[in-house]
Design an enzyme around this catalytic site. Structure first.
Site, PDB file in Angstrom:
ATOM      1  N   CYS B  10       0.839  -1.192   0.000  1.00 20.90           N
ATOM      2  CA  CYS B  10       0.000   0.000   0.000  1.00 20.90           C
ATOM      3  C   CYS B  10       0.885   1.259   0.000  1.00 20.90           C
ATOM      4  O   CYS B  10       2.096   1.168   0.180  1.00 20.90           O
ATOM      5  CB  CYS B  10      -0.884  -0.002   1.244  1.00 20.90           C
ATOM      6  SG  CYS B  10       0.032  -0.376   2.740  1.00 20.90           S
ATOM      7  N   CYS B  13       3.046   1.671   3.053  1.00 19.66           N
ATOM      8  CA  CYS B  13       4.236   0.818   3.170  1.00 19.66           C
ATOM      9  C   CYS B  13       5.394   1.446   2.403  1.00 19.66           C
ATOM     10  O   CYS B  13       6.535   1.448   2.868  1.00 19.66           O
ATOM     11  CB  CYS B  13       3.963  -0.576   2.597  1.00 19.66           C
ATOM     12  SG  CYS B  13       2.323  -1.189   2.917  1.00 19.66           S
TER      13      CYS B  13
END
Lengths: 351, 79
Positions: B10, B13
């Site tokens: 995502c 991250c």
């Protein structure tokens, strides 16, 4: 970001002074919003605010500012309050609960726990592998997006306490009942086996532990920034459609086709809302405009619930841990719940 | 030092990885980075909200992207 670094280093006095100044600025902007647009569009630009164009433009600008202010204020407060809670704590509370009581607790915790459905999969594994019953876990996963801070903030700002409390009550009831029913069907059969084989290693870090006030305020600001960044396109499209409905949609047509007399309006609104992927910020401006056109609240809330509770991206994520059979039943049970709630509201609140 | 970034890929991250890499460079740490995207492995660290930051098998952060200075404060004593 410079602001975050300053919050990170703020002294106690700087922190509280900053918060008070921010609160006063918010309040000033919120109070000035309506008179400002009336003055700018009516007096300066010379638009007649009773015409279609005038009221549409006014609705768009006034609503955009109002909703942005409401979102900023309420997301910030909710995030700071929620920083005292964590998914880890929620799991610890649910660990010892049986079904029934567990479903009620899970739905309530779904509202207060800081959680985004993008983390649905690791949370699902974490709960189930720690022994929380599947039905109880599902109650949590249903309540969390359905009764969220954005929806509550906007409902409160646009419709007041009555519809907001009804919405929260209905959302909790759906999450509790749907999780309980799914839990009765021995759903363990329809879960990918690796979930039960996962061993939870390591010491779980509780993010709610040992945070300073500066950390909590910083998290609140980050959350406001992240959510606004994520939802602004939905918001503008939603308010745009709302403004169009506000200025142009014929009241007569809505009253005839989607009014309280049409028994199919609720299921139709829900079936329309399920595949639509938006969030409360995108849907509520439309709901507000449609409500002005005389559509009953139950039909509108059912539409909104269907849009926020069931989304294709979340279902695709959950497919990693749930077999298609359980996903289908999940969608089915929640959909039936939302339709029931829509009818109930329409019966209780006069349009 | 072995740093793992836990998350399915995502935006958060990616941000966390960037911040951690910058912090490691600024502190002059000899660090190797690894992305952990498998959900079973992520849950294995006790992470229920992504992203997560693991240093030498110890989970330091989960559920949010800390600021650059906060990451530096976390990494500095481990050098």
């Amino acid at each position: 970001m410079a602001v975050m670094e300053r919050v990170h280093r703020a002294t106690t006095r700087q922190r509280w002074a900053g918060l008070i100044i921010a609160a006063l600025a918010w309040w000033a902007l919120y109070s000035a919003n309506l008179p400002f647009w009336n003055w700018l569009l009516g007096d300066v630009a010379g638009l007649d605010l009773d015409t279609r164009l005038g009221s549409g433009v006014h609705f768009f600008l006034y609503d955009t500012v109002k909703i942005l202010l409401l979102l900023t204020g309420i997301i910030f407060i909710v995030t700071v309050l929620r920083s005292f809670m964590s998914v880890e704590r929620t799991r610890a509370i649910l660990g010892g609960k049986r079904e029934g009581v567990g479903n009620v607790a899970a739905a309530a915790l779904g509202v207060v726990t800081p959680f985004c459905s993008c983390s649905a999969v690791p949370a699902f594994i974490g709960f189930v592998a720690a022994g929380v019953p599947v039905g109880v876990t599902l109650s949590f996963l249903i309540a969390s997006p359905l009764v969220n801070e954005v929806a509550i903030a906007l409902l409160l700002g646009l419709f007041g306490w009555g519809p907001t409390l009804l919405y929260i009550g209905a959302g909790l009831t759906i999450a509790i009942v749907a999780g309980f029913i799914l839990g009765r069907m021995r759903p363990e059969r329809w879960i990918e086996p690796f979930v039960f084989e996962t061993t939870l290693g390591g010491q779980a870090v509780d993010p709610g532990y040992a945070l300073t006030w500066n950390d909590r305020i910083q998290m609140g600001l980050e959350e406001v920034r992240d959510i606004l960044r994520k939802i602004w396109p939905y918001l503008l499209v939603g308010i745009g459609i709302g403004a169009a409905i506000h200025g142009w949609a014929p009241e007569q047509w809505f009253a005839e086709h989607a009014g309280p007399e049409n028994l199919f309006a609720v299921p139709l609104a829900v079936l329309l809302g399920v595949p639509l992927y938006s969030n409360a910020a995108g849907v509520l401006p439309m709901v507000e405009a449609l409500s002005d056109k005389g559509l009953p609240m139950g039909t509108l809330l059912a539409f909104m619930m269907a849009t926020v509770a069931l989304s294709l991206p979340e279902m695709i994520l959950l497919r990693r841990v749930l077999k298609p059979r359980l996903i289908a039943m999940f969608i089915g049970v929640v959909t039936v719940g939302i339709i029931t709630v829509g009818y109930l509201f329409n019966a209780v609140i006069p349009a | 030092m072995h740093i793992k970034i836990l998350g399915p890929g995502c935006a958060n991250c990616t941000n966390l990885e960037r911040i951690a890499r910058e912090a490691a460079t600024e502190l002059g740490l000899d660090a190797t980075f690894e992305k952990v995207t498998d959900y079973g492995a992520i849950a294995g660290y006790g992470v229920m909200r992504t992203p997560g930051l693991v240093v030498d098998e110890k989970l330091l952060v989960s559920g949010r992207v800390p600021t650059a200075s906060a990451v530096k404060e976390l990494l500095a004593p481990l050098a």
